[in-house]
Design an enzyme around this catalytic site. Structure first.
Site, PDB file in Angstrom:
ATOM      1  N   CYS A   1      -0.806   6.262   0.523  1.00  0.00           N
ATOM      2  CA  CYS A   1      -0.350   5.560   1.740  1.00  0.00           C
ATOM      3  C   CYS A   1       0.666   6.381   2.526  1.00  0.00           C
ATOM      4  O   CYS A   1       0.845   6.170   3.724  1.00  0.00           O
ATOM      5  CB  CYS A   1       0.265   4.217   1.373  1.00  0.00           C
ATOM      6  SG  CYS A   1      -0.829   3.217   0.376  1.00  0.00           S
TER       7      CYS A   1
ATOM      8  N   ASN B   1      -5.733  -2.675   4.891  1.00  0.00           N
ATOM      9  CA  ASN B   1      -4.915  -1.505   4.563  1.00  0.00           C
ATOM     10  C   ASN B   1      -5.835  -0.275   4.506  1.00  0.00           C
ATOM     11  O   ASN B   1      -6.690  -0.178   3.633  1.00  0.00           O
ATOM     12  CB  ASN B   1      -4.248  -1.760   3.198  1.00  0.00           C
ATOM     13  CG  ASN B   1      -3.395  -0.606   2.714  1.00  0.00           C
ATOM     14  OD1 ASN B   1      -3.528   0.517   3.167  1.00  0.00           O
ATOM     15  ND2 ASN B   1      -2.532  -0.887   1.758  1.00  0.00           N
TER      16      ASN B   1
ATOM     17  N   HIS C   1       3.414   1.747   7.711  1.00  0.00           N
ATOM     18  CA  HIS C   1       2.118   1.766   7.028  1.00  0.00           C
ATOM     19  C   HIS C   1       1.685   0.315   6.830  1.00  0.00           C
ATOM     20  O   HIS C   1       2.486  -0.526   6.414  1.00  0.00           O
ATOM     21  CB  HIS C   1       2.257   2.486   5.682  1.00  0.00           C
ATOM     22  CG  HIS C   1       1.154   2.138   4.736  1.00  0.00           C
ATOM     23  ND1 HIS C   1      -0.171   2.314   5.072  1.00  0.00           N
ATOM     24  CD2 HIS C   1       1.169   1.591   3.490  1.00  0.00           C
ATOM     25  CE1 HIS C   1      -0.913   1.897   4.058  1.00  0.00           C
ATOM     26  NE2 HIS C   1      -0.132   1.454   3.094  1.00  0.00           N
TER      27      HIS C   1
HETATM   28  O1  UT7 Z   1      -0.571   0.338   0.488  1.00  0.00           O
HETATM   29  C1  UT7 Z   1       0.486   0.155  -0.409  1.00  0.00           C
HETATM   30  C2  UT7 Z   1       0.038  -0.468  -1.622  1.00  0.00           C
HETATM   31  N1  UT7 Z   1      -0.203  -1.861  -1.668  1.00  0.00           N
HETATM   32  C3  UT7 Z   1       0.712  -2.795  -1.381  1.00  0.00           C
HETATM   33  O2  UT7 Z   1       1.734  -2.565  -0.801  1.00  0.00           O
HETATM   34  C4  UT7 Z   1       0.420  -4.172  -1.883  1.00  0.00           C
HETATM   35  C5  UT7 Z   1       1.656  -4.841  -2.404  1.00  0.00           C
HETATM   36  N2  UT7 Z   1       1.365  -6.104  -3.078  1.00  0.00           N
HETATM   37  C6  UT7 Z   1       0.845  -7.152  -2.438  1.00  0.00           C
HETATM   38  O3  UT7 Z   1       0.564  -7.071  -1.267  1.00  0.00           O
HETATM   39  C7  UT7 Z   1       0.666  -8.435  -3.211  1.00  0.00           C
HETATM   40  O4  UT7 Z   1       1.204  -8.286  -4.499  1.00  0.00           O
HETATM   41  C8  UT7 Z   1      -0.817  -8.882  -3.316  1.00  0.00           C
HETATM   42  C9  UT7 Z   1      -1.307  -9.343  -1.963  1.00  0.00           C
HETATM   43  C10 UT7 Z   1      -1.687  -7.755  -3.814  1.00  0.00           C
HETATM   44  C11 UT7 Z   1      -0.960 -10.022  -4.290  1.00  0.00           C
HETATM   45  O5  UT7 Z   1      -0.149 -11.092  -3.886  1.00  0.00           O
HETATM   46  P1  UT7 Z   1       0.840 -11.781  -4.926  1.00  0.00           P
HETATM   47  O6  UT7 Z   1       1.486 -12.893  -4.211  1.00  0.00           O
HETATM   48  O7  UT7 Z   1       1.728 -10.715  -5.497  1.00  0.00           O
HETATM   49  O8  UT7 Z   1      -0.153 -12.338  -5.997  1.00  0.00           O
HETATM   50  P2  UT7 Z   1      -0.204 -12.098  -7.566  1.00  0.00           P
HETATM   51  O9  UT7 Z   1      -0.765 -10.758  -7.883  1.00  0.00           O
HETATM   52  O10 UT7 Z   1       1.112 -12.473  -8.185  1.00  0.00           O
HETATM   53  O11 UT7 Z   1      -1.251 -13.179  -7.992  1.00  0.00           O
HETATM   54  C12 UT7 Z   1      -1.021 -14.593  -7.770  1.00  0.00           C
HETATM   55  C13 UT7 Z   1      -2.268 -15.348  -8.117  1.00  0.00           C
HETATM   56  C14 UT7 Z   1      -2.838 -14.949  -9.481  1.00  0.00           C
HETATM   57  O12 UT7 Z   1      -3.408 -16.086 -10.077  1.00  0.00           O
HETATM   58  P3  UT7 Z   1      -2.600 -16.904 -11.202  1.00  0.00           P
HETATM   59  O13 UT7 Z   1      -2.350 -15.938 -12.309  1.00  0.00           O
HETATM   60  O14 UT7 Z   1      -1.343 -17.382 -10.544  1.00  0.00           O
HETATM   61  O15 UT7 Z   1      -3.544 -18.006 -11.572  1.00  0.00           O
HETATM   62  C15 UT7 Z   1      -3.954 -14.004  -9.137  1.00  0.00           C
HETATM   63  O16 UT7 Z   1      -4.967 -13.946 -10.110  1.00  0.00           O
HETATM   64  O17 UT7 Z   1      -3.303 -15.052  -7.178  1.00  0.00           O
HETATM   65  C16 UT7 Z   1      -4.485 -14.612  -7.870  1.00  0.00           C
HETATM   66  N3  UT7 Z   1      -5.194 -13.690  -7.002  1.00  0.00           N
HETATM   67  C17 UT7 Z   1      -6.084 -14.088  -6.090  1.00  0.00           C
HETATM   68  N4  UT7 Z   1      -6.531 -15.303  -5.758  1.00  0.00           N
HETATM   69  C18 UT7 Z   1      -7.453 -15.380  -4.767  1.00  0.00           C
HETATM   70  C19 UT7 Z   1      -5.078 -12.342  -6.952  1.00  0.00           C
HETATM   71  N5  UT7 Z   1      -5.910 -11.854  -6.007  1.00  0.00           N
HETATM   72  C20 UT7 Z   1      -6.540 -12.924  -5.455  1.00  0.00           C
HETATM   73  C21 UT7 Z   1      -7.488 -13.055  -4.444  1.00  0.00           C
HETATM   74  N6  UT7 Z   1      -7.910 -14.294  -4.128  1.00  0.00           N
HETATM   75  N7  UT7 Z   1      -7.973 -12.001  -3.750  1.00  0.00           N
END
Ligand code: UT7
Length: 350
Positions: A116, A307, A277
């Protein structure tokens, strides 16, 4: 002293629009979840077997070259940033040289990673080459064809919904006017290298820092690039510890922007346009709030493109410029954070 200016800029995004609703048919996700957590409404995917990271990069490059008012043959260095190259090797630098039909020039072609942060790293490298007098027309490209390397099952949903395809490019030239790149600041910390990574296939052979972390004892000789177990487990896609990346990003973005401003005796109020970014709209909004910037001081387009990693800054910068939101004399700040972890910023007097 000579500075480096952006003499031309262009971007290309593939035609095929993938709204969140299309991903809902492939994996257990929802439009609400994606929009609420990331701000993304849709992304673009290239045409498989027709478009690649290189071909998209070439299209963006042609626009940047034309806008710089130069010929393709005038380019004297290519710098190509991507994490989704056409081949393991050679890199996209030479491929784009061939795609642009300028192989007869035999100019150097440099491939950089840095994910990134690739575009900001590339800008810093180009700036040093221009200031040294070694090159006068540098083509810097950030391009990604993520759609060919994502896991479209439930297992990969946290990564797959975020990424999109696209390319951005700039031509960098020396200038003696009061314009151009004022500074670049680059950083890296490999402590969490595997927390946002595409590990397999690779030559680690399952061995990581003294631990059989990935559990591929069958990788002795020859099989280290792709073992049967990797394939059977489908452990061949990018993985991300989203929360750790998010927490680190919202700290490092403001830090590296303040570093840039301080080294130029400038303040956040001096910024006309911040182009972060496009990792996650929530990250950009957090950064905006922590810097006290107004809505018209920050450009976001992740809603439309997702992204696009190394391409996200040049695409957003070009869009902002095309929309007339960046004018001559404006102070533009670019900032990136991502896998590595790597991060960086650039201040540009437009
Ligand atoms: O380019 C630079 C690199 N990337 C970034 O900067 C990304 C940085 N991180 C993020 O943007 C966020 O962490 C995400 C958008 C990737 C994820 O959001 P989050 O609020 O951190 O979610 P999480 O990983 O803590 O997951 C929360 C819940 C989980 O379910 P449980 O365990 O609470 O039942 C996940 O399994 O959301 C679930 N989950 C989804 N649900 C529906 C994870 N991905 C998805 C999805 N759709 N696509």
């Amino acid at each position: 002293m000579n500075r480096t200016k952006i003499a031309g800029i262009g971007y290309y995004v593939p035609e095929r629009v993938i709204p969140n609703s299309e991903l809902v048919n492939l994996m257990d996700t929802s439009d609400e979840w994606i929009q609420e957590r990331t701000g993304i409404q849709q992304r673009r995917y290239g045409k498989p077997h027709q478009e690649t990271t290189t071909t998209m990069g070439a299209k963006a490059a042609e626009i940047a070259i034309e806008r710089a008012g130069i010929q393709k043959e005038d380019v004297d260095l290519i710098i190509f940033a991507t994490l989704s190259p056409d081949y393991f090797f050679p890199g996209c630098g030479v491929l784009v040289q061939r795609e642009l039909k300028i192989t007869h020039k035999e100019m150097p072609a440099l491939d950089i990673r840095n994910q990134c942060s690739g575009f900001v790293y590339g800008l810093s490298i180009a700036d040093a080459f221009i200031k040294s007098g070694q090159h006068k027309n540098i083509l810097l490209i950030g391009s990604e064809m993520h759609s060919m390397g994502l896991d479209f099952t439930d297992r990969g949903r946290n990564v797959t919904v975020i990424f999109g395809d696209g390319a951005g490019a700039v031509i960098l030239q020396p200038t003696e006017q009061n314009e151009g790149i004022l500074s670049t600041h680059l950083h890296a910390d490999g402590t969490h290298a595997e927390e946002l990574a595409f590990i397999n296939p690779g030559c680690h052979g399952g061995y990581h820092l003294g631990q059989e972390r990935f559990g591929y004892p069958d990788a002795e000789y020859g099989g280290i690039f792709m073992t049967e177990k990797m394939w059977n487990d489908q452990d061949i896609f990018p993985n991300m510890n989203g929360q750790l990346v998010f927490k680190t990003a919202v700290t490092k973005f403001p830090e590296v922007i303040h570093e840039a401003l301080k080294s130029n005796q400038l303040n956040t109020t001096d910024i006309n346009m911040l182009v972060p970014h496009q990792a996650n709209l929530r990250i950009s909004q957090f950064v905006q709030r922590s810097l006290g910037l107004k809505d018209d001081q920050v450009w976001n387009n992740i809603q439309k493109y997702g992204n696009t990693t190394a391409a996200s800054i040049p695409i957003a910068l070009c869009e902002a410029w095309e929309a007339g939101k960046i004018k001559s004399g404006d102070l533009v700040c670019l900032a990136a954070f991502g896998s590595g972890f790597t991060w960086g910023s650039a201040l540009i007097r437009w």
